[in-house]
Design a protein around this motif. Structure first.
Motif, PDB file in Angstrom:
ATOM      1  N   LEU A 184      57.290   1.787  25.271  1.00 29.07           N
ATOM      2  CA  LEU A 184      57.964   0.549  24.866  1.00 29.07           C
ATOM      3  C   LEU A 184      59.429   0.693  25.240  1.00 29.07           C
ATOM      4  N   TYR A 185      59.881  -0.177  26.131  1.00 32.62           N
ATOM      5  CA  TYR A 185      61.236  -0.050  26.672  1.00 32.62           C
ATOM      6  C   TYR A 185      62.210  -0.930  25.915  1.00 32.62           C
ATOM      7  N   GLY A 186      63.452  -0.431  25.816  1.00 29.97           N
ATOM      8  CA  GLY A 186      64.517  -1.201  25.197  1.00 29.97           C
ATOM      9  C   GLY A 186      65.272  -2.013  26.229  1.00 29.97           C
ATOM     10  N   THR A 187      66.484  -2.379  25.893  1.00 31.20           N
ATOM     11  CA  THR A 187      67.323  -3.177  26.785  1.00 31.20           C
ATOM     12  C   THR A 187      67.924  -2.294  27.865  1.00 31.20           C
ATOM     13  N   ALA A 188      67.879  -2.764  29.098  1.00 32.08           N
ATOM     14  CA  ALA A 188      68.413  -1.994  30.220  1.00 32.08           C
ATOM     15  C   ALA A 188      69.918  -1.842  30.089  1.00 32.08           C
ATOM     16  N   GLY A 189      70.428  -0.654  30.476  1.00 31.72           N
ATOM     17  CA  GLY A 189      71.854  -0.393  30.439  1.00 31.72           C
ATOM     18  C   GLY A 189      72.535  -0.841  31.711  1.00 31.72           C
ATOM     19  N   ASP A 191      73.252   0.853  34.225  1.00 29.76           N
ATOM     20  CA  ASP A 191      72.634   1.421  35.429  1.00 29.76           C
ATOM     21  C   ASP A 191      71.312   0.759  35.771  1.00 29.76           C
ATOM     22  N   GLY A 192      70.912  -0.233  34.949  1.00 27.69           N
ATOM     23  CA  GLY A 192      69.661  -0.938  35.197  1.00 27.69           C
ATOM     24  C   GLY A 192      68.442  -0.234  34.650  1.00 27.69           C
ATOM     25  N   HIS A 193      68.605   0.936  34.017  1.00 32.51           N
ATOM     26  CA  HIS A 193      67.475   1.706  33.497  1.00 32.51           C
ATOM     27  C   HIS A 193      67.305   1.418  32.016  1.00 32.51           C
ATOM     28  N   ALA A 194      66.085   1.015  31.629  1.00 27.88           N
ATOM     29  CA  ALA A 194      65.802   0.696  30.231  1.00 27.88           C
ATOM     30  C   ALA A 194      65.286   1.938  29.518  1.00 27.88           C
ATOM     31  N   PRO A 195      65.869   2.329  28.381  1.00 31.42           N
ATOM     32  CA  PRO A 195      65.400   3.520  27.663  1.00 31.42           C
ATOM     33  C   PRO A 195      64.064   3.267  26.973  1.00 31.42           C
ATOM     34  N   VAL A 196      63.281   4.341  26.818  1.00 32.74           N
ATOM     35  CA  VAL A 196      62.017   4.268  26.097  1.00 32.74           C
ATOM     36  C   VAL A 196      62.291   4.591  24.632  1.00 32.74           C
ATOM     37  N   HIS A 197      61.913   3.684  23.731  1.00 32.66           N
ATOM     38  CA  HIS A 197      62.180   3.935  22.311  1.00 32.66           C
ATOM     39  C   HIS A 197      60.922   3.860  21.452  1.00 32.66           C
ATOM     40  N   LEU A 199      56.145   3.644  21.499  1.00 39.64           N
ATOM     41  CA  LEU A 199      54.860   3.678  22.179  1.00 39.64           C
ATOM     42  C   LEU A 199      53.942   2.614  21.586  1.00 39.64           C
ATOM     43  N   ILE A 200      53.107   2.045  22.436  1.00 37.54           N
ATOM     44  CA  ILE A 200      52.106   1.077  21.982  1.00 37.54           C
ATOM     45  C   ILE A 200      50.732   1.720  22.127  1.00 37.54           C
ATOM     46  N   GLY A 201      50.018   1.869  21.015  1.00 40.83           N
ATOM     47  CA  GLY A 201      48.685   2.444  21.052  1.00 40.83           C
ATOM     48  C   GLY A 201      47.688   1.472  21.653  1.00 40.83           C
ATOM     49  N   LEU A 202      47.029   1.891  22.729  1.00 44.06           N
ATOM     50  CA  LEU A 202      46.124   0.977  23.423  1.00 44.06           C
ATOM     51  C   LEU A 202      44.862   0.695  22.614  1.00 44.06           C
ATOM     52  N   LEU A 203      44.346   1.679  21.893  1.00 43.98           N
ATOM     53  CA  LEU A 203      43.128   1.455  21.124  1.00 43.98           C
ATOM     54  C   LEU A 203      43.418   0.763  19.793  1.00 43.98           C
ATOM     55  N   THR A 204      44.412   1.262  19.093  1.00 47.22           N
ATOM     56  CA  THR A 204      44.715   0.709  17.759  1.00 47.22           C
ATOM     57  C   THR A 204      45.537  -0.566  17.836  1.00 47.22           C
ATOM     58  N   GLN A 205      46.187  -0.811  18.971  1.00 45.83           N
ATOM     59  CA  GLN A 205      47.089  -1.948  19.150  1.00 45.83           C
ATOM     60  C   GLN A 205      48.166  -1.947  18.066  1.00 45.83           C
ATOM     61  N   ARG A 206      48.693  -0.750  17.823  1.00 44.85           N
ATOM     62  CA  ARG A 206      49.801  -0.573  16.898  1.00 44.85           C
ATOM     63  C   ARG A 206      50.992  -0.028  17.672  1.00 44.85           C
ATOM     64  N   VAL A 207      52.196  -0.359  17.191  1.00 50.01           N
ATOM     65  CA  VAL A 207      53.430   0.103  17.814  1.00 50.01           C
ATOM     66  C   VAL A 207      54.010   1.236  16.977  1.00 50.01           C
ATOM     67  N   PHE A 208      54.434   2.313  17.659  1.00 55.86           N
ATOM     68  CA  PHE A 208      55.083   3.440  16.996  1.00 55.86           C
ATOM     69  C   PHE A 208      56.510   3.511  17.522  1.00 55.86           C
ATOM     70  N   ASP A 209      57.426   3.078  16.671  1.00 52.76           N
ATOM     71  CA  ASP A 209      58.823   2.892  17.058  1.00 52.76           C
ATOM     72  C   ASP A 209      59.635   4.125  16.663  1.00 52.76           C
ATOM     73  N   TYR A 210      60.311   4.737  17.640  1.00 48.58           N
ATOM     74  CA  TYR A 210      61.115   5.935  17.393  1.00 48.58           C
ATOM     75  C   TYR A 210      62.613   5.633  17.476  1.00 48.58           C
ATOM     76  N   GLY A 292      60.593  13.722  18.077  1.00 49.20           N
ATOM     77  CA  GLY A 292      60.740  13.219  19.427  1.00 49.20           C
ATOM     78  C   GLY A 292      59.636  12.233  19.737  1.00 49.20           C
ATOM     79  N   LEU A 293      59.911  11.359  20.672  1.00 45.22           N
ATOM     80  CA  LEU A 293      58.938  10.335  21.050  1.00 45.22           C
ATOM     81  C   LEU A 293      57.645  10.973  21.532  1.00 45.22           C
ATOM     82  N   GLY A 294      56.535  10.563  20.955  1.00 47.83           N
ATOM     83  CA  GLY A 294      55.224  11.015  21.389  1.00 47.83           C
ATOM     84  C   GLY A 294      54.758  12.319  20.779  1.00 47.83           C
ATOM     85  N   THR A 295      55.591  12.991  19.978  1.00 44.31           N
ATOM     86  CA  THR A 295      55.188  14.300  19.459  1.00 44.31           C
ATOM     87  C   THR A 295      54.045  14.185  18.456  1.00 44.31           C
ATOM     88  N   ILE A 296      54.096  13.209  17.562  1.00 47.87           N
ATOM     89  CA  ILE A 296      53.021  13.056  16.568  1.00 47.87           C
ATOM     90  C   ILE A 296      51.731  12.631  17.267  1.00 47.87           C
TER      91      ILE A 296
END
Length: 732
Positions: A184-189, A191-197, A199-210, A292-296
């Motif tokens: 799940l990407y945030g607003t681009a800076g 440099d044009g690169h959007a940070p990842v903040h 994850l969206i679970g494809l099976l559960t369709q839940r968002v895990f916001d870090y 950290g993102l994705g650790t859990i």
């Protein structure tokens, strides 16, 4: 799939000795150097509460890469174990070096683990060496998953990287390598690169916001669901294709909405079985954050999807004399069978052996039998002795946490095993067993060394024996032909680490010297020589004269001595003396100082004195006769020729063959080796391939392997022989 203890996100605790094999997971991290394996290990330890936010353990030391050499070289050079606890599951995380020179450490990690986690940098992609390890894991059915790191890098594209992983690692079934979450990407800076903040679970369709520094679960917003529809459908189809329920695909194609719980169960089964390989994303925790993102998500996958030790087949065992025994089961109450997967030296504790227990329970202070295959060609002897187990511990940074025991499926460090080396088996002293060895790469880069000083010379032998005991990918050779001490290593970085360990751990300073191959000499045609050794200066004198003829023989004939003396010109008791003198001079060489081979020396005539002739006098005369014959003959310099087999992807075959030809090699054939790889067979002078281990890696982008074996000696081209003699005369 066997019984598994399910975990709960966020559960944390201290690494301890597990109570049963079903509460254990052994996972090895694989990936090229710089992919982020060590950073990921630290992120997992932080998420489970094993380290603080500064990445420090209780004693204030770093969790991993704490070795002095690793700090200096800024890279991992050895296998390290980090045990963490996640919701009652003990996860033994094995961090391996990504650099090719330390592939022995990687293979030890693969042996100790039950599943592999491939770490792929979004900035660099999948390199050839990683693909080779993936294929090795596939060949033995080891479960695998992937983690994409470095999502913060410019031009990093998670979707593109997962497609690349599917195409390069999925083989005939790219849908067996699919993401479980989308970034799940945030607003681009600027440099044009959007940070990842998040994850969206494809099976559960839940968002895990870090984004807050903590993992927050929420429902997706309206504009987020369309982002996952295509990827979710593909994932569901991939899982159903691996399901043991054959009716599931028909129900799905008929439009039935498959229950998420069913899909997760089938996913876990397919992962543990090694037929489906999920892709996740991970990033280190932001400053001050605990997770950290994705650790859990990753910990959940390891705990729920990766197999327990009880679900993996143990290596075959025999008795020490080779009689087959029944297959092992991962039973703490079974017969004790453990294997040393790594040996190291601690300046305070002494020798430490990292062992994987495959059966039974290992306890301190008990006596076990040590059985070893031995690698005599690498300086390792066979082992068949009893030893007393020292203290058991679990490593954590520089500290060693004491353990009361280690059950089947677990890993532990054993102190003070003075005889056991890497690859040895520990078993019951009354019923010793020996485990089938794992494949170790051949060390093919030679480095000749000599002691820096007399004090170093006194300690060199012991230091080298300890060094090779720690590292079975290293071979120690005392070359009788060149009188050099040679360490055979896997690459230049391997050499650097070996010499640094000699200096820092064992207090031995060595210098490297040019490596020499074992050259030989032979006669290019017939020649005759007369040896005259006459000294009569008062008292008992010396008198011996002999005449010989020398002629060349086919390669591999050695030295042949023939007696054709008639009439007793040389008394019978002195003929062996002449032969002894000839052979001694042949061993010293007759032209450039290399052993003389493949000639027939015929003793034709001679003279003796009734008083002054002796064994020593005729030995000297035989030596002089051979030297005189050589002075009037053409002497060929013989160089060793190796049979070389090179395994490379088809794309590099032309470059490899051209390179071998440039080394005076003769390509004798090629064979298809499957999976787009070719085996090139050639005969190459050994003097041309002393650094081939390094050169082939560069030529094939790390994807090539080769094997060499001595085949024969043959004449060196005259111009090269002359150049070599000039170099030696000038001392260069």
């Amino acid at each position: 799939m066997g019984e598994k203890t399910r975990t709960h996100p966020g559960a944390a605790g201290r690494a301890t000795s597990a109570g049963r094999p079903t509460s254990l997971r052994n996972v090895v991290l694989v990936g090229h150097s710089g992919a982020g394996k060590t950073t990921l290990v630290e992120a997992l330890a932080l998420a489970t509460g094993a380290v603080n936010r500064a990445g420090r353990v209780e004693d204030g030391s770093c969790l991993s890469d704490y070795d002095e050499i690793e700090h200096r070289q800024q890279r991992s050079v050895q296998l390290s174990l980090v045990p963490v606890d996640y919701g009652g599951i003990k996860i033994n995380v094995l961090d391996t070096p990504g650099y090719a020179d330390f592939v022995g450490e990687l293979r030890a990690g693969l042996r100790a683990a039950d599943a592999a986690l491939f770490v792929v940098s979004a900035a660099d992609g999948v390199d050839g060496a990683t693909r080779m390890v993936w294929d090795e894991c596939a060949a033995v059915g080891m479960p695998r998953a992937l983690v994409i790191t470095h999502l913060e890098a410019a031009r990093a594209d998670f979707d593109q990287m997962t497609r690349l992983c599917g195409a390069t690692l999925g083989g005939d079934d790219p849908d067996a390598v699919l993401p479980l979450y989308l970034p799940l990407y945030g607003t681009a800076g600027a440099d044009g690169h959007a940070p990842v903040h998040g994850l969206i679970g494809l099976l559960t369709q839940r968002v895990f916001d870090y984004s807050s520094g903590e993992r927050v679960e929420r429902a997706p917003e309206a504009d987020e669901l369309p982002l996952i529809e295509e990827a979710r459908n593909r994932l569901i189809e991939g899982i159903i294709a691996e399901s043991e329920d054959e009716s599931l695909m028909d129900r799905y194609l008929a439009g039935e909405d498959i229950d998420v719980k069913t899909l997760i169960g089938d996913l876990e089964t397919a992962v543990a079985r090694g037929t489906f390989h999920p892709v996740l994303a991970a990033a280190p925790a932001a400053e001050g954050a605990r997770q950290g993102l994705g650790t859990i998500e990753l910990l959940d996958l390891i705990a729920r999807g990766f197999p327990t030790p009880a679900e993996r087949e143990a290596p075959a065992v025999t008795t020490p004399d080779g009689k087959p025994r029944p297959a092992l089961t991962c039973d703490p109450a079974g017969p004790l069978v453990a294997e040393v997967v790594k040996t190291s030296s601690d300046p305070y504790v002494g020798r430490l052996s990292l062992v994987r227990v495959f059966s039974g329970t290992l306890r301190p202070d008990e006596t076990v039998h040590v059985s070893g295959h031995g690698l005599e060609d690498r300086g390792h002897e066979d082992h068949d002795v009893d030893e007393r187990i020292g203290a058991l511990s679990a490593p954590f940074g520089k500290t060693q946490r004491s353990l009361s025991h280690a059950i089947a499926g677990d890993l532990a460090c054993v102190a003070k095993l003075t005889r056991a080396e890497t690859g040895d088996t520990l078993s019951d002293k009354d019923a010793p067993l020996l485990m089938e060895p794992w494949t170790m790469p051949d060390p093919l880069l030679p480095v000749a060394i000599q002691a820096h000083s007399k004090a170093d010379e006194d300690k060199l032998s012991q230091g080298l024996s300890r060094l090779v005991a720690e590292d079975p990918t290293m071979r120690l050779e005392h070359n009788q032909g060149t009188h050099q001490v040679v360490l055979w290593c896997l690459g230049e970085a391997h050499v650097d680490v070996a010499l640094e360990r000699l200096r820092s751990r064992y207090g031995v300073q060595v210098d490297t010297v040019p490596y020499k191959v074992s050259l030989r000499e032979t006669f290019g045609g017939k020649a005759a020589g007369r040896g005259r050794h006459v000294k009569q200066s008062g008292g008992h004198g010396q008198y011996a004269i002999c005449e010989i003829e020398v002629e060349p023989l086919p390669g591999g004939s050695g030295i042949e001595f023939v007696d054709k003396v008639v009439g007793g010109a040389v008394p019978r008791q002195f003929i062996p003396s002449v032969e002894k003198g000839v052979r001694a001079q042949a061993a010293r060489g007759v032209a450039a100082g290399y052993p003389l081979v493949d000639v027939r020396v015929t003793l034709l005539d001679g003279k003796a004195h009734s008083v002054d002739s002796s064994d020593a006098a005729f030995q000297t005369a035989g030596s002089l006769a051979l030297r005189e014959a050589a002075a009037d003959a053409r002497i060929h310099l013989l160089e060793p020729v190796a049979e070389v087999t090179v395994l490379v992807p088809d794309d590099f075959v032309g470059a490899v063959m051209s390179d071998l030809s440039g080394r005076r090699g003769r390509v004798v054939g090629t064979d298809q080796a499957g999976h787009g790889r070719t085996l090139v067979r050639a005969e190459v002078p050994e003097i041309e391939i002393s650094r081939y281990a390094v050169d082939l890696r560069s030529l094939s982008h790390g994807t090539g392997r080769f094997h060499r074996s001595y085949t024969r000696h043959e004449p060196m081209p005259p111009q090269l022989a002359s150049k070599l003699r000039e170099q030696e005369e000038n001392g260069s």
